[in-house]
Design a protein around this motif. Structure first.
Motif, short mmCIF file in Angstrom:
data_model
loop_
_atom_site.label_atom_id
_atom_site.label_comp_id
_atom_site.label_asym_id
_atom_site.label_seq_id
_atom_site.Cartn_x
_atom_site.Cartn_y
_atom_site.Cartn_z
N GLU A 22 7.57 3.59 -8.84
CA GLU A 22 7.32 4.85 -8.12
C GLU A 22 5.93 4.85 -7.51
N LEU A 23 4.94 4.42 -8.29
CA LEU A 23 3.58 4.35 -7.78
C LEU A 23 3.49 3.42 -6.58
N ILE A 24 4.14 2.27 -6.68
CA ILE A 24 4.09 1.29 -5.61
C ILE A 24 4.68 1.86 -4.32
N LYS A 26 5.15 5.00 -3.40
CA LYS A 26 4.33 6.08 -2.85
C LYS A 26 3.07 5.54 -2.19
N THR A 27 2.50 4.48 -2.75
CA THR A 27 1.26 3.92 -2.22
C THR A 27 1.49 3.18 -0.91
N ALA A 123 0.92 -3.39 -11.97
CA ALA A 123 1.41 -2.10 -12.46
C ALA A 123 1.46 -2.14 -13.99
N PRO A 299 -4.43 0.05 -12.09
CA PRO A 299 -4.82 1.44 -12.36
C PRO A 299 -5.26 1.57 -13.81
N ALA A 313 4.75 11.04 -10.72
CA ALA A 313 3.61 10.15 -10.91
C ALA A 313 2.61 10.28 -9.76
N ASP A 314 1.33 10.30 -10.11
CA ASP A 314 0.25 10.38 -9.13
C ASP A 314 -0.24 8.97 -8.82
N GLU A 315 -0.14 8.58 -7.57
CA GLU A 315 -0.45 7.20 -7.17
C GLU A 315 -1.92 6.98 -6.84
N PHE A 318 -3.54 3.97 -8.48
CA PHE A 318 -2.93 2.73 -8.01
C PHE A 318 -3.43 2.39 -6.60
N ARG A 319 -3.52 3.40 -5.76
CA ARG A 319 -4.05 3.18 -4.41
C ARG A 319 -5.48 2.66 -4.48
#
Length: 364
Positions: A22-24, A26-27, A123, A299, A313-315, A318-319
């Motif tokens: 999900e993070l990936i 969104k980023t 991740a 992250p 999830a807040d990306e 990760f960004r």
């Protein structure tokens, strides 16, 4: 692998039941990322599409490949690490999540080692379900140490206002003290000093060293490690032209904001460094593995099973891990160029000084 100075950044999927994919999505869905790097996701079409459906408001497209040496620099790339069907159960800690997290990591890490990608962002994985006879590591950092054949590495947490390095990492608190030796401190300080110069372009790094015991031992009343181990290590490091100070009592050090006076802080054990970092860091924290020839970031959080698959999830971290990875790649390139041509660095300083003088003299 760089194309027109745009580095190729590999991205592992992490635990397929966690928030990694999900993070990936969104980023990398923000196509402006393609202006600074070429992302290559190491996963599988089906798991990527599974999570894409759970984020309906994201426009996400990619191109698939089975050759890390042949990628599209104008698109998001997916390197297919496996073909079989995978039962995805968001939020569940099981063997499937660990198995494919390791497949993604090992494949991507090998690509990094072979120079097929310029940097790697990992991740989150879970330490329990990734353990096996083939992968017996307490986390990413010791894995990369072995893969790159490094004598030592540093788990290095970086943010806008502070950098914290760990002397010991994922070990029980009862064992941490026995791992604190003069030799280990000198090794970490040397690596840390070199990393600050090469990876962050700091000419004369200033490093703070924390004590182990409350009040840094209170003149040996509450432990002798400071007097017998840490202080001699700091003294010897200074003789090697490492600009370091301490040992400082960790509670007063962070409470008084001293961390902002230094380029980095060396903590003796995990929570001593990570609690203040996660409490006081401005911006999004990033975990960087210093001491290996490749560039790897991640992250500063875990798999977050409690919100996996819920589009919560807040990306941001990760960004930032991707941004930091790109920044370090570029810093190393500049460092190498400066070593090859020292006059280039001198000229840059002269220009900067001239600009500063002009600003001071300009009444406007």
């Amino acid at each position: 692998m760089q194309n027109d100075n745009k580095p190729v950044i590999g991205i592992t999927c992490g635990d397929v039941n966690g928030i990694g994919l999900e993070l990936i999505i969104k980023t990398v869905a923000d196509t402006r990322l393609l202006d600074i790097c070429t992302p290559v996701i190491f996963a599988n079409n089906k798991v990527l599409n599974f999570y894409r459906k759970s984020i309906p408001d994201v426009n996400f497209n990619f191109t698939s490949t089975k050759d890390a040496g042949r990628i599209n620099h104008k698109q998001i790339n997916l390197f297919n690490c496996w073909e079989e069907e995978v039962a995805i159960t968001p939020g569940q800690l099981n063997d499937i999540g660990g198995k494919y997290a390791v497949i993604s990591l090992v494949t991507a890490a090998q690509a990094l080692k072979e120079g097929k990608i310029d940097g790697l962002v990992t991740a989150p994985i879970h330490k329990k379900n990734t353990q096996s006879a083939e992968f017996n590591f307490t986390g990413h950092t010791p894995y990369f140490k072995k893969l790159f054949g490094a004598n030592d590495v540093i788990m290095f947490m970086v943010a806008e206002n502070m950098r914290v390095a760990l002397l010991t990492e994922h070990v029980p608190v009862k064992d941490a003290a026995s791992l604190i030796t003069k030799e280990s401190i000198l090794s970490k300080l040397t690596l840390l000093n070199n990393s600050l110069k090469k990876d962050f372009n700091i000419d004369k790094p200033k490093i703070a060293v924390l004590g182990l015991n409350p009040h840094a031992g209170d003149e040996s009343l509450i432990g002798k490690e400071e007097a017998e181990i840490i202080k001699p290590a700091i003294k010897e490091a200074k003789q090697k032209d490492i600009f370091c100070f301490g040992p400082y009592s960790s509670d007063a050090f962070f409470a008084r904001g001293y961390h902002e006076r230094f380029d980095a802080v060396l903590a003796m054990y995990h929570d001593q460094g990570l609690i203040p970092f996660k409490s006081l860091a401005i911006g999004e924290g990033v975990n960087f593995t210093a001491g290996i020839s490749g560039v790897r970031t991640s992250p500063d959080h875990g798999v977050a099973f409690d919100i996996a698959g819920k589009n919560k999830a807040d990306e941001a971290s990760f960004r930032q891990a991707i941004y930091t990875c790109v920044d370090i790649i570029n810093a190393r390139k500049e460092f190498a160029e400066q070593r090859a041509n020292p006059l280039r660095k001198i000229s840059k300083r002269m220009i900067a000084n001239a600009v500063d003088e002009a600003i001071i003299e300009d009444p406007e």
